[in-house]
Design an enzyme around this catalytic site. Structure first.
Site, short mmCIF file in Angstrom:
data_model
loop_
_atom_site.label_atom_id
_atom_site.label_comp_id
_atom_site.label_asym_id
_atom_site.label_seq_id
_atom_site.Cartn_x
_atom_site.Cartn_y
_atom_site.Cartn_z
N ARG A 214 0.83 -1.02 -0.12
CA ARG A 214 0.09 -0.04 -0.05
C ARG A 214 0.80 1.27 -0.16
NH1 ARG A 214 -5.39 -1.34 2.01
NH2 ARG A 214 -5.54 -3.38 1.17
N GLU A 216 0.86 4.20 1.06
CA GLU A 216 0.05 5.04 1.91
C GLU A 216 1.01 6.03 2.69
OE1 GLU A 216 -4.02 2.79 3.31
OE2 GLU A 216 -2.22 2.31 4.21
N ARG A 222 0.74 1.79 13.42
CA ARG A 222 -0.12 0.61 12.80
C ARG A 222 0.08 0.53 11.19
NH1 ARG A 222 -5.16 2.68 11.65
NH2 ARG A 222 -6.39 1.01 12.41
N HIS A 223 0.83 1.38 10.51
CA HIS A 223 0.68 1.12 9.17
C HIS A 223 2.25 0.95 8.48
CE1 HIS A 223 -2.78 3.49 9.45
NE2 HIS A 223 -3.17 2.82 8.42
N GLU A 360 -8.32 -2.23 13.41
CA GLU A 360 -8.85 -3.05 12.34
C GLU A 360 -7.89 -4.38 12.01
OE1 GLU A 360 -9.45 -3.11 7.64
OE2 GLU A 360 -9.91 -1.26 8.84
N SER A 363 -10.66 -6.94 6.90
CA SER A 363 -12.10 -6.42 6.27
C SER A 363 -12.38 -7.43 5.46
CB SER A 363 -11.52 -5.27 5.60
OG SER A 363 -12.50 -4.47 5.18
N ARG A 411 -0.25 -6.70 12.08
CA ARG A 411 -0.89 -6.02 13.06
C ARG A 411 -1.78 -6.92 14.11
NH1 ARG A 411 -5.34 -1.60 10.73
NH2 ARG A 411 -3.36 -0.82 9.72
#
Length: 437
Positions: A214, A216, A222-223, A360, A363, A411
């Site tokens: 990703r 991002e 957490r990323h 999270e 998903s 995670r």
């Protein structure tokens, strides 16, 4: 031939008085003048090698000069010593330096001295020599084995889908673009499109453990930009409840296995993860909004729940005894095109997040398997269906009802062990600033 892979754990009373050769890293050298003690570290702990000066001056001098973290093979006689942790010591007759370490060390290993995270990850090979670091990855290994085992027992086939693709599963904003023989290609965000294609083949229960990417620009605990995703997809479902049951069972089984198989590691890490009671709480989106508003966190109807909202919900659910729970029925407008809308409420969807301690983990949901509706969903989100022809084709020739999930292993291990940063659960993390080692 002497086996240097022999563990100190295999040495016991039956070895007393017998010769042995053990290898490891020099953790510490204690020179007391007439005797020196070497603390040698192996994978599962340390043992003591003793060097007496009298009659062994050259060996004693060499031992006293050993540099910490050098790799050595110590040959000697096993003798009992009730004052040593293992109940025995190795009285050294010879020490072979197999690989000498430079000094000073760029990162302390045995000393209780803190270090910045960048320093640690720049020298990850040394950082991972610390027992508490290695314990994380033993736990992670148990988690992966348990998840595989549980799903395999229920007919899931392990597959591997492409990590270079011509289109992204969740839009272009977080895609890593790369050149592919004169064409554009992208690193996989998710195996979503491919695992759905597989649902039309008769391989109707699949799982995958693989990297995902990703782009991002997030600098949070957490990323990361490369993570390990545990994906599952299953056909012939009657509702997303079928998906819930499989996923919650697998996660609970993984926690049980960690508690039973990784007790020493949990002790080192001061972690005590609780096995959840099943079924997990199903918390509908509308009810979640009410909980948030009652706790001073306002979220507009049909908006996504942000990180702060997840934390607030996690605290509320934790007070009710639900560290793990499903957040369900998200608005269809904020979910990907492949998620099925509820027939009785088209603004809501058959979707969920699996939340754990306010973050999270997964998903997923029930997928839209009807070709015409899928095409309409793409258009409604401003996506040209022509770019997804390779995916849509599978839906034109018979696609059963199906659903699944994507689950972040890194995670999950972070939250399971209450680690301060997801990078702690990754051997060589990748983020905006880190591309080596």
């Amino acid at each position: 031939m002497v086996s240097l892979s022999r563990s100190f754990r295999d040495v016991g009373p039956s070895d007393h008085g017998k010769p042995a050769t053990l290898g490891g890293w020099v953790e510490d050298v204690r020179n007391l003048g007439g005797i020196a003690f070497l603390i040698i570290r192996q994978r599962d702990g340390t043992f003591q090698a003793t060097v007496k000066k009298k009659g062994n001056e050259p060996l004693f001098e060499a031992a006293a000069k050993l540099v910490r973290e050098s790799v050595v093979a110590v040959h000697g006689t096993v003798q009992p010593n009730a004052q040593v942790r293992n109940g025995w010591e190795l009285l050294a007759a010879s020490i072979a330096v197999l690989s000498a370490a430079d000094a000073p060390l760029p990162l302390p290993v045995a000393d209780k001295v803190g270090a910045e995270m960048d320093t640690r990850f720049d020298n990850r090979f040394l950082d991972l020599r610390k027992p508490e670091r290695r314990a994380i990855f033993r736990v992670r290994s148990v988690v992966l084995a348990a998840l595989r085992e549980r799903l395999a027992s229920q007919g899931f086939l392990e597959v591997h889908t492409p990590k270079l693709a011509g289109a992204g599963a969740e839009g272009g904003a977080t895609l890593f673009e790369t050149a592919y023989f004169g064409r554009k290609a992208y690193l996989s965000q998710s195996p979503q499109l491919y695992k759905q294609i597989l649902m039309s083949t008769g391989l109707d229960r699949v799982m995958e453990f693989a990297p995902a990417f990703r782009a991002e620009p997030s600098d949070t605990v957490r990323h990361v930009t490369e993570f390990t995703s545990f994906d599952g997809e299953m056909a012939w479902i009657e509702s997303q409840e079928d998906v819930f049951r499989v996923l919650e069972d697998a996660v609970a089984h993984a926690i049980e296995r960690v508690r039973s198989e990784a007790k020493p590691e949990l002790e080192i890490l001061h972690a005590d993860p609780a096995v959840p009671q099943l079924p997990l709480r199903r918390l509908p989106y509308d009810e979640a909004l009410e909980i948030l508003r009652n706790r001073g966190k306002h979220v507009r109807d049909r908006d996504d729940i942000d990180t702060e909202g997840e934390k607030v919900l996690g605290a509320a659910m934790g007070q009710e005894g639900h560290a793990l729970y499903f957040l369900t029925e998200y608005p269809a407008a904020i979910k990907p095109f492949y998620i099925m809308a509820k027939p009785d409420d088209p603004e809501a969807s058959f979707s969920f997040d699996l939340e754990y301690k306010g973050d999270e983990m997964a998903s997923g949901g029930q997928r839209e398997h009807r070709y015409d509706v899928l095409v309409a969903n793409l258009k409604a989100k401003g996506i040209d269906p022509a770019g997804f022809e390779f995916y849509l084709k599978a839906f034109r020739y018979g696609m059963p009802p199906h659903g699944g999930w994507g689950f972040g292993i890194d995670r999950f291990v972070q939250k399971l062990l209450d680690l301060p940063n997801v990078r702690e659960a990754i051997l060589f993390p990748r983020d905006r600033t880190r591309l080596v080692p």
